[in-house]
Design an enzyme around this catalytic site. Structure first.
Site, PDB file in Angstrom:
ATOM      1  N   LEU A  63       0.557  -1.197   0.006  1.00  0.00           N
ATOM      2  CA  LEU A  63       0.019   0.000  -0.094  1.00  0.00           C
ATOM      3  C   LEU A  63       0.795   1.329   0.062  1.00  0.00           C
ATOM      4  CD1 LEU A  63      -2.528  -1.190   2.663  1.00  0.00           C
ATOM      5  CD2 LEU A  63      -2.783  -1.373   0.338  1.00  0.00           C
ATOM      6  N   TYR A 118       1.609  11.112 -11.764  1.00  0.00           N
ATOM      7  CA  TYR A 118       1.081   9.964 -10.823  1.00  0.00           C
ATOM      8  C   TYR A 118       0.601   8.723 -11.527  1.00  0.00           C
ATOM      9  CZ  TYR A 118      -1.432   8.064  -6.998  1.00  0.00           C
ATOM     10  OH  TYR A 118      -2.080   7.025  -6.029  1.00  0.00           O
ATOM     11  N   LYS A 122       2.236   4.887 -11.517  1.00  0.00           N
ATOM     12  CA  LYS A 122       1.321   3.880 -10.890  1.00  0.00           C
ATOM     13  C   LYS A 122       1.302   2.692 -12.013  1.00  0.00           C
ATOM     14  CE  LYS A 122      -0.245   4.420  -6.808  1.00  0.00           C
ATOM     15  NZ  LYS A 122       0.017   3.539  -5.684  1.00  0.00           N
ATOM     16  N   ASN A 147     -11.375   6.997  -6.211  1.00  0.00           N
ATOM     17  CA  ASN A 147     -11.371   7.913  -4.974  1.00  0.00           C
ATOM     18  C   ASN A 147     -12.063   7.298  -3.670  1.00  0.00           C
ATOM     19  OD1 ASN A 147     -10.671  10.758  -5.982  1.00  0.00           O
ATOM     20  ND2 ASN A 147     -12.459   9.702  -7.405  1.00  0.00           N
ATOM     21  N   PRO A 298     -44.046  12.482  40.012  1.00  0.00           N
ATOM     22  CA  PRO A 298     -44.972  11.718  41.000  1.00  0.00           C
ATOM     23  C   PRO A 298     -46.437  12.065  41.046  1.00  0.00           C
ATOM     24  CG  PRO A 298     -42.887  12.430  42.136  1.00  0.00           C
ATOM     25  CD  PRO A 298     -43.029  13.152  40.820  1.00  0.00           C
ATOM     26  N   GLY A 299     -47.128  11.025  40.593  1.00  0.00           N
ATOM     27  CA  GLY A 299     -48.661  11.124  40.723  1.00  0.00           C
ATOM     28  C   GLY A 299     -49.391  11.583  39.287  1.00  0.00           C
TER      29      GLY A 299
END
Length: 394
Positions: A63, A118, A122, A147, A298-299
């Site tokens: 890689l 590039y 490659k 990409n 409560p209640g």
């Protein structure tokens, strides 16, 4: 199996290394590969280690590469020169381990990639690996990546998606020169999945011999940016992106979250408070309803209404309460339908369905403790069409 990864500290390398560690350490029960040692090699690794690793490796992922050199001549040195050194080292030790090469679609030198230095470097690397396969009979896997995007990709480097994610997540400006420009994108987890399959000989391979990972997504820059800004606004809208399995939206959202600053992981929600307690929306979805939390003092009794189509699920997670439902109207004798009672508490998690056509409520039976209820509703509340009608249960 001993696995060598060159470029181990890069975007792909880091994700692959972590996946291999999960297999090695017995945390991954999905993949077939057996991993004993992971040899991580990068630019700062002593060169003598490369020889040691090349002698012992059972599979090699190359890689390593140069993406943004100061001078174009560095492309060939980094993308061809190192590859040549790696293969020579494997030959020296007569190591016939399969070798994977990460190349790029730019190696096609077609269209907008024509003349790319590039791409030329490659392509030279690809030819080197093809010759190596012909000379040695070694299984060589050449991938031309489109990409890439995903967590840990370096922003403001060579990925527009990474840059957009980072800048939008952190309130920085972005520049989009052409919203209609289309990218072919491959998600890092899909790529890693392909590489794990390659280890056991199950790689995807085209008729021309090149290997590939799938699926890829074709998306315009404008679409990407719009989605990212929607993600950013979701903390106010409480909306959830499309989470369909395999969708680009799901993958992009995970990527976006990975660029949030650590002090920005949390955000406040609006608590609608009154003398009875509070009601707080958590999430709104496009087609899976609304999620909320209700706190009753409560209640207190809350609810006392019914719906035609809207339905809900109540789950008491703290406290002691009573959920009551009664069918609307009267029975054949003209009598009100009986009240159905569910005694619920946070020590025995139970889902109670709120049925269309039944008025319902929830009563906090405690005199001292708040009643906390998680609620799901089949649709997000729309004040113009509330489908909510008051009627006391008893």
């Amino acid at each position: 199996m001993n696995i060598l990864i060159t470029g181990a500290k890069g975007f792909v390398g880091r994700n692959l290394c972590e996946a291999l560690k999960n297999i090695r350490d017995g945390k991954d029960c999905v993949h077939e590969a057996e991993v004993s040692q992971i040899y991580e090699f990068d630019i700062d690794t002593p060169k003598e280690k490369l020889e040691e690793y090349c002698a012992k490796a059972d599979f090699v992922f190359n890689l390593a590469g140069v993406n943004r050199p100061k001078d174009n001549s560095e492309f060939m040195a980094g993308n061809f020169g190192f590859a040549s050194e790696l293969l020579d080292m494997l030959k020296k030790h007569n190591n016939k381990a399969p070798v994977m090469l990460s190349s790029s679609i730019q190696a096609s030198l077609e269209g907008r990639y024509a003349g790319s230095e590039y791409g030329k470097s490659k392509l030279a690397g690809e030819e080197l690996f093809k010759n190596y396969a012909a000379q040695t009979g070694v299984r060589v896997l050449i991938y031309r990546f489109p990409n890439l995007f995903g967590k840990w990709c370096r922003s403001n480097y060579n990925s527009a998606v990474a840059t957009f994610c980072n800048n939008i997540a952190n309130d920085l400006p972005i520049t989009v020169n052409d919203r209609s420009a289309e990218l072919e994108l491959l998600y890092i987890d899909d790529l890693v999945e392909e590489m794990l399959l390659a280890i056991v000989g199950h790689e995807n391979r085209k008729k021309d011999g090149y290997c590939y990972a799938e699926p890829t997504h074709k998306v315009t820059l404008g679409e990407i940016v719009d989605m990212l800004y929607d993600f950013k606004r979701s903390r106010e809208t409480l909306s959830v992106p499309d989470m369909t399995e395999g969708s680009f939206s799901k993958k992009l959202y995970s990527t976006y979250l990975s660029y949030l600053a650590p002090d920005n992981f949390a955000y406040k929600l609006k608590m609608n408070k009154d003398e009875r307690g509070s009601f707080t929306e958590i999430l709104r979805t496009v087609n899976a309803g609304q999620f909320s939390v209700n706190i009753s003092k409560p209640g207190i009794t809350k609810g006392q209404h019914w719906h035609n189509t809207k339905n809900e699920k109540f789950v008491v997670v703290k406290g002691h309460g009573l959920i009551q439902l009664r069918k609307i109207g009267a029975d054949e004798n003209g009598e009100p339908y009986p009240v159905i009672n569910y005694d619920v508490n946070g020590d025995d998690i139970t889902v109670v369905e709120m049925i269309p056509g039944y008025t319902h409520n929830i009563v906090n039976l405690s005199e001292t403790e708040e009643l906390v209820t998680f609620m799901w509703c089949s649709e997000c509340f729309d004040p113009e069409r509330p489908d909510t009608f008051y009627e006391a249960v008893e």
